[in-house]
Enzyme design. Structure first.
Site, PDB file in Angstrom:
ATOM      1  N   GLU A  47       0.825  -1.254   0.280  1.00 14.33           N
ATOM      2  CA  GLU A  47       0.083  -0.145   0.392  1.00 14.33           C
ATOM      3  C   GLU A  47       0.764   0.714  -0.085  1.00 14.33           C
ATOM      4  O   GLU A  47       1.996   1.387  -0.100  1.00 14.33           O
ATOM      5  CB  GLU A  47      -0.863  -0.284   1.319  1.00 14.33           C
ATOM      6  CG  GLU A  47      -1.933  -1.036   1.223  1.00 14.33           C
ATOM      7  CD  GLU A  47      -3.132  -0.780   2.453  1.00 14.33           C
ATOM      8  OE1 GLU A  47      -2.762  -0.236   3.392  1.00 14.33           O
ATOM      9  OE2 GLU A  47      -3.687  -2.275   2.299  1.00 14.33           O
ATOM     10  N   LYS A 201       1.911  -3.543 -43.368  1.00 18.94           N
ATOM     11  CA  LYS A 201       1.907  -4.863 -42.794  1.00 18.94           C
ATOM     12  C   LYS A 201      -0.101  -5.658 -43.828  1.00 18.94           C
ATOM     13  O   LYS A 201      -0.341  -5.389 -43.933  1.00 18.94           O
ATOM     14  CB  LYS A 201       1.507  -5.032 -41.386  1.00 18.94           C
ATOM     15  CG  LYS A 201       2.657  -4.445 -40.698  1.00 18.94           C
ATOM     16  CD  LYS A 201       2.463  -4.365 -39.659  1.00 18.94           C
ATOM     17  CE  LYS A 201       1.372  -3.286 -38.698  1.00 18.94           C
ATOM     18  NZ  LYS A 201       1.756  -3.042 -37.282  1.00 18.94           N
ATOM     19  N   ASP A 233       7.985  -0.595 -27.586  1.00 15.75           N
ATOM     20  CA  ASP A 233       7.558  -0.920 -27.142  1.00 15.75           C
ATOM     21  C   ASP A 233       8.723  -2.083 -26.614  1.00 15.75           C
ATOM     22  O   ASP A 233      10.041  -2.377 -26.776  1.00 15.75           O
ATOM     23  CB  ASP A 233       5.938  -1.456 -26.584  1.00 15.75           C
ATOM     24  CG  ASP A 233       6.063  -2.437 -25.526  1.00 15.75           C
ATOM     25  OD1 ASP A 233       7.079  -1.847 -24.573  1.00 15.75           O
ATOM     26  OD2 ASP A 233       4.962  -2.788 -25.113  1.00 15.75           O
ATOM     27  N   GLY A 235       9.736  -2.996 -30.133  1.00 18.81           N
ATOM     28  CA  GLY A 235      10.747  -3.012 -31.158  1.00 18.81           C
ATOM     29  C   GLY A 235      11.016  -3.424 -32.209  1.00 18.81           C
ATOM     30  O   GLY A 235      10.644  -3.294 -33.057  1.00 18.81           O
ATOM     31  N   THR A 237       7.822  -4.213 -34.324  1.00 14.93           N
ATOM     32  CA  THR A 237       6.714  -3.272 -35.095  1.00 14.93           C
ATOM     33  C   THR A 237       8.343  -2.552 -36.148  1.00 14.93           C
ATOM     34  O   THR A 237       8.019  -2.578 -37.537  1.00 14.93           O
ATOM     35  CB  THR A 237       5.665  -2.805 -35.009  1.00 14.93           C
ATOM     36  OG1 THR A 237       4.229  -3.549 -34.652  1.00 14.93           O
ATOM     37  CG2 THR A 237       5.203  -2.350 -36.388  1.00 14.93           C
TER      38      THR A 237
END
Length: 325
Positions: A47, A201, A233, A235, A237
């Site tokens: 917490e 693509k 993110d 890498g 793509t």
């Protein structure tokens, strides 16, 4: 005389969570203020406890927190900090989110899926946020998820001016890595006066759930290609798109992105890629293992600071970008 008169002076206070304190310090420096001292720690069970060391009563409060890994912890911390400001009688609470978490979950692709980007907006509003200030959302429609003002900043001027100053513009081609980024790439073309190409693509019918074919629409042979995206993110793509450009005769490829998430196999993919340079901003902290020579990180702090000042002074955030067209 009835009532009490006050001076009516406004007060700006800048607060920061623990996700990316370096960026918060830069923004504070640009504004000429200090971050408000804040006591924040985790209890043994995870917490989070928050208490501000200065009074926020009647102040215009700006709370900066990037949604980086571990993303759920930092979102929860931000919600708790907003709640603390609301209960401290802040006059207004502007939430600065340089990188908005769950932005890729902005619609349902299949049945029984959540729209998590909307959920995050609802949580921020419920906690007490009056306004959101963010940079390069994954899709513009996320602005409509929040029931209040959203200042949507862009890193395009910072990134494009850097790239434009170091390459021969007569050989430059701006490339969208997929159909979804064409609109953003088109704005790059206007700014750099360069032609547009698109990497399309296609999925191989014989290989399930895998992109194996990349078609390039536009002239890239012998050109310096600038691949523009909002985030990197893992890498996969962006590196595949770069390989497709080289296969079609590109002389060089430079990749730009606002948010360097850089998770999982990103380090190896970027290191082994033929891309000459990856240009990012510091909306997110760059992992230590990715301090490569081919990665350039530009500061978004001046842009955020100018927007904060415009909001505080009841100015126009839009004017920041109109004057740079």
């Amino acid at each position: 005389m009835t009532g009490i008169k006050t001076t009516g002076e406004k007060k700006l206070m800048l607060f920061s969570g623990r996700a990316h304190p370096e960026l918060a310090e830069e923004v504070a420096h640009q504004l000429g203020v200090d971050l408000v001292p804040t006591k924040v720690f985790d209890f043994a069970n995870g917490e989070i406890y928050v208490r501000y060391q200065e009074s926020a009563r009647g102040a215009d409060c700006f709370l900066i927190q990037s949604h980086t890994a571990p993303i759920n912890k930092w979102i929860m911390e931000q919600l708790i900090m907003i709640d603390a400001l609301k209960r401290a009688s802040a006059a207004s609470i502007t939430v600065i989110i340089p990188s908005y978490g769950y932005a890729r979950q902005d619609k349902k692709h299949k049945g029984r899926e959540p729209i998590s980007a909307r959920l995050v907006a609802d949580l921020l509003k419920c906690a007490g946020a009056d306004r959101i200030l963010t940079v390069d959302l994954h899709t513009d429609q996320i602005q409509g998820f929040f029931d209040g003002p959203v200042d949507h900043l862009t890193a395009l001027p910072v990134l494009a001016d850097y790239v434009g100053a170091k390459v021969d513009r007569s050989k430059l081609t701006v490339v969208s890595p997929d159909a979804g980024r064409v609109r953003v790439a088109d704005r790059w073309c206007d700014r750099l006066d360069a032609p547009l190409a698109i990497v399309h693509k296609r999925r191989d019918k014989d290989v399930a759930n895998q992109v194996t074919v990349h078609e390039v629409v536009g002239e890239v042979k012998g050109r310096v290609c600038i691949l523009v995206d909002d985030m990197i993110d893992t890498g996969g793509t962006i590196c595949a798109a770069a390989d497709a450009l080289f296969a079609h005769g590109a002389e060089d490829v430079i990749v730009t992105a606002t948010h360097g998430i850089l998770s999982g196999p990103a380090a190896d993919r970027l290191k082994n890629s033929k891309v000459s340079e990856f240009v990012l901003t510091n909306t997110l902290p760059t992992p230590g293992e990715l301090e490569l020579e081919k990665i350039t990180v530009l500061s978004i702090a001046p842009t955020i600071a100018r927007a904060v000042r415009e909001v505080f002074e009841d100015g126009s955030v839009t004017s920041l970008f109109e004057e740079q067209q």
